[in-house]
Design an enzyme around this catalytic site. Structure first.
Site, PDB file in Angstrom:
ATOM      1  N   ASP A   6       0.906  -1.010  -0.181  1.00 53.07           N
ATOM      2  CA  ASP A   6       0.011  -0.100   0.137  1.00 53.07           C
ATOM      3  C   ASP A   6       0.967   1.246   0.099  1.00 53.07           C
ATOM      4  O   ASP A   6       2.045   1.121   0.398  1.00 53.07           O
ATOM      5  CB  ASP A   6      -0.947  -0.047   1.179  1.00 53.07           C
ATOM      6  CG  ASP A   6      -1.985   1.285   1.172  1.00 53.07           C
ATOM      7  OD1 ASP A   6      -2.438   1.537   0.085  1.00 53.07           O
ATOM      8  OD2 ASP A   6      -1.943   1.913   2.313  1.00 53.07           O
ATOM      9  N   SER A   7       0.373   2.430  -0.441  1.00 50.74           N
ATOM     10  CA  SER A   7       1.127   3.645  -0.380  1.00 50.74           C
ATOM     11  C   SER A   7       1.544   3.862   1.028  1.00 50.74           C
ATOM     12  O   SER A   7       2.485   4.479   1.372  1.00 50.74           O
ATOM     13  CB  SER A   7       0.279   4.639  -0.847  1.00 50.74           C
ATOM     14  OG  SER A   7      -0.881   4.901  -0.054  1.00 50.74           O
ATOM     15  N   TYR A  38      -0.860   8.639  -2.301  1.00 50.73           N
ATOM     16  CA  TYR A  38      -0.909   8.279  -3.953  1.00 50.73           C
ATOM     17  C   TYR A  38      -2.092   9.058  -4.607  1.00 50.73           C
ATOM     18  O   TYR A  38      -2.346   9.110  -5.622  1.00 50.73           O
ATOM     19  CB  TYR A  38      -0.644   6.981  -4.275  1.00 50.73           C
ATOM     20  CG  TYR A  38       0.631   6.130  -4.177  1.00 50.73           C
ATOM     21  CD1 TYR A  38       1.661   6.670  -3.437  1.00 50.73           C
ATOM     22  CD2 TYR A  38       0.647   4.868  -4.595  1.00 50.73           C
ATOM     23  CE1 TYR A  38       2.629   5.873  -3.467  1.00 50.73           C
ATOM     24  CE2 TYR A  38       1.871   3.918  -4.594  1.00 50.73           C
ATOM     25  CZ  TYR A  38       2.915   4.742  -3.964  1.00 50.73           C
ATOM     26  OH  TYR A  38       4.304   4.112  -3.759  1.00 50.73           O
ATOM     27  N   GLY A  39      -3.026   9.273  -3.668  1.00 49.87           N
ATOM     28  CA  GLY A  39      -4.524   9.612  -4.401  1.00 49.87           C
ATOM     29  C   GLY A  39      -4.419  10.509  -5.082  1.00 49.87           C
ATOM     30  O   GLY A  39      -5.539  10.515  -6.038  1.00 49.87           O
ATOM     31  N   CYS A  69      -4.116  -1.552  -2.100  1.00 46.62           N
ATOM     32  CA  CYS A  69      -4.530  -0.242  -2.317  1.00 46.62           C
ATOM     33  C   CYS A  69      -5.242  -0.036  -3.801  1.00 46.62           C
ATOM     34  O   CYS A  69      -4.939  -0.448  -4.701  1.00 46.62           O
ATOM     35  CB  CYS A  69      -2.988   0.510  -2.565  1.00 46.62           C
ATOM     36  SG  CYS A  69      -3.045   2.163  -3.114  1.00 46.62           S
ATOM     37  N   ASN A  70      -6.422   0.689  -3.566  1.00 46.89           N
ATOM     38  CA  ASN A  70      -7.292   0.922  -4.406  1.00 46.89           C
ATOM     39  C   ASN A  70      -6.603   1.813  -5.558  1.00 46.89           C
ATOM     40  O   ASN A  70      -6.775   1.393  -6.803  1.00 46.89           O
ATOM     41  CB  ASN A  70      -8.683   1.603  -4.029  1.00 46.89           C
ATOM     42  CG  ASN A  70      -9.181   0.360  -3.293  1.00 46.89           C
ATOM     43  OD1 ASN A  70     -10.260  -0.287  -3.810  1.00 46.89           O
ATOM     44  ND2 ASN A  70      -9.247   0.433  -1.762  1.00 46.89           N
ATOM     45  N   GLU A 154      -3.658   9.379   7.840  1.00 45.27           N
ATOM     46  CA  GLU A 154      -2.209   9.371   7.910  1.00 45.27           C
ATOM     47  C   GLU A 154      -1.677  10.043   9.039  1.00 45.27           C
ATOM     48  O   GLU A 154      -0.830  10.007   9.452  1.00 45.27           O
ATOM     49  CB  GLU A 154      -1.469   9.554   6.672  1.00 45.27           C
ATOM     50  CG  GLU A 154      -2.001   8.748   5.299  1.00 45.27           C
ATOM     51  CD  GLU A 154      -0.935   7.486   5.346  1.00 45.27           C
ATOM     52  OE1 GLU A 154       0.468   7.824   5.714  1.00 45.27           O
ATOM     53  OE2 GLU A 154      -1.212   6.498   4.916  1.00 45.27           O
ATOM     54  N   CYS A 188     -11.013   2.724  -0.430  1.00 43.52           N
ATOM     55  CA  CYS A 188      -9.947   3.337  -0.270  1.00 43.52           C
ATOM     56  C   CYS A 188      -9.578   2.321   1.076  1.00 43.52           C
ATOM     57  O   CYS A 188     -10.512   2.636   1.921  1.00 43.52           O
ATOM     58  CB  CYS A 188      -9.688   4.634  -0.102  1.00 43.52           C
ATOM     59  SG  CYS A 188      -8.122   4.977   0.565  1.00 43.52           S
ATOM     60  N   HIS A 190      -7.746   2.966   3.735  1.00 41.30           N
ATOM     61  CA  HIS A 190      -7.617   3.627   4.742  1.00 41.30           C
ATOM     62  C   HIS A 190      -8.751   4.012   5.315  1.00 41.30           C
ATOM     63  O   HIS A 190      -9.093   4.457   6.497  1.00 41.30           O
ATOM     64  CB  HIS A 190      -7.002   5.209   4.303  1.00 41.30           C
ATOM     65  CG  HIS A 190      -5.418   5.244   3.816  1.00 41.30           C
ATOM     66  ND1 HIS A 190      -5.087   4.813   2.952  1.00 41.30           N
ATOM     67  CD2 HIS A 190      -4.405   5.875   5.005  1.00 41.30           C
ATOM     68  CE1 HIS A 190      -3.610   5.014   3.089  1.00 41.30           C
ATOM     69  NE2 HIS A 190      -3.317   5.597   4.052  1.00 41.30           N
TER      70      HIS A 190
HETATM   71  N1  DGL Z   1      -4.966   3.308   0.545  1.00 45.11           N
HETATM   72  C1  DGL Z   1      -4.891   3.697  -0.781  1.00 45.11           C
HETATM   73  C2  DGL Z   1      -6.122   3.201  -1.507  1.00 45.11           C
HETATM   74  O1  DGL Z   1      -6.581   2.379  -1.411  1.00 45.11           O
HETATM   75  C3  DGL Z   1      -4.360   4.980  -1.076  1.00 45.11           C
HETATM   76  C4  DGL Z   1      -4.245   6.237  -0.303  1.00 45.11           C
HETATM   77  C5  DGL Z   1      -3.438   7.337  -0.969  1.00 45.11           C
HETATM   78  O2  DGL Z   1      -2.103   6.705  -0.790  1.00 45.11           O
HETATM   79  O3  DGL Z   1      -3.831   8.377  -1.294  1.00 45.11           O
HETATM   80  O4  DGL Z   1      -6.463   3.919  -2.554  1.00 45.11           O
END
Ligand code: DGL
Length: 271
Positions: A6-7, A38-39, A69-70, A154, A188, A190
């Site tokens: 995951d990011s 990463y979003g 991670c989506n 985060e 996501c 998170h």
């Molecule tokens: N947890 C990640 C997801 O499922 C990405 C979160 C991110 O880095 O923006 O999309």
């Protein structure tokens, strides 16, 4: 080991369910915390970063990597599967979280109107919509980006009163776009950390779809159907953690996600 990427910390919500469903397997978790989130990053950057992470997990002996991670699943999975794996090692596998989630939707939704909340990257890729249209063209999906959710998680602010403002704002907005939504996908990894607040602002009849359970169940099914991959996964019940940021920082927040102590090692990407 099964690699889990995951990011940042979000993939821990998926790892937790995998450990529960498949406790005998060994896991190697990698969080690219130094470059998260990463979003809001572009397609090319998410792809480059994800490929670097997959290679790092391969280098440490993972034959199977789950993109927990989506955003990475939406922007990098297909290219890695189609273009990179054949060159790196056609016997290794990389799987994502979007397809197993979409496969569950007809079973849980009666109105056949789905809501998806996710990062801007996942929403703008329309990966959920494309997957749903391919598999269940009679179903409708409303996609809504929640750019503030990952930073809140985060920064360990998910339980703070400030988080309520953004949760209410985004939930009200998506429900206004389609009042027939009866199932909300937390697209996501998170977002489960915000689940109690999301529940608070969501109409009572709308169900929240738990992605961790679904991905863990789908992994169990995959391993039972692919003995050639399963036999390459070691089974001593261990989990190791890698982060690209400070291990101390990772250990503190990861322990909150997992509810137990974590000791991570730092690596740099690209290797
Ligand atoms: N947890 C990640 C997801 O499922 C990405 C979160 C991110 O880095 O923006 O999309």
């Amino acid at each position: 080991m099964i690699g889990v990427f995951d990011s940042g910390y979000g993939g821990l919500t998926i790892l937790k369910e995998m450990q529960r469903r498949l406790p005998k397997y060994d896991y190697l978790y990698l969080g690219d915390n130094a470059r998260a989130p990463y979003g809001s990053r572009s397609f090319d950057i998410v792809y480059d970063f994800t490929l670097q992470a997959v290679k790092a997990l391969f280098n440490r002996g993972c034959h199977l990597v789950i993109l927990a991670c989506n955003t990475a699943s939406a922007k990098a999975l297909r290219s890695i599967q189609q273009n990179d794996l054949p060159l790196i090692d056609p016997a290794r596998r990389v799987l994502g979280v979007i397809r197993p989630t979409v496969e569950q939707l007809p079973e849980v939704s009666s109105s056949r109107h789905i809501g998806l909340i996710a990062t801007p990257g996942t929403v703008n890729s329309h990966s959920y919509r494309m997957e749903l249209e391919k598999m269940y063209p009679d179903m409708t999906i409303t996609e809504y980006a929640c750019p503030m959710f990952v930073p809140l998680v985060e920064n360990n602010e998910a339980d703070s009163p400030g988080a309520d403002y953004f949760v209410k704002k985004y939930i009200d907005a998506i429900m206004k776009e389609d009042e027939k939504i009866d199932t909300l996908v937390l697209g996501c990894t998170h977002y489960p950390l915000l689940a109690s607040k999301i529940r608070k602002y969501l109409p009572a009849h709308v169900r929240i779809l738990p992605q961790g359970d679904i991905v863990a169940e789908s992994l169990a099914d995959y391993l039972s159907r692919h003995p050639e991959i399963d036999c390459r996964c070691t089974k001593d019940g261990t989990t190791q953690f890698l982060t690209t940021e400070s291990p101390e920082k990772f250990n503190t927040l990861a322990s909150i996600f997992l509810g137990k102590d974590v000791t991570a090692e730092r690596i740099s990407l690209p290797e």
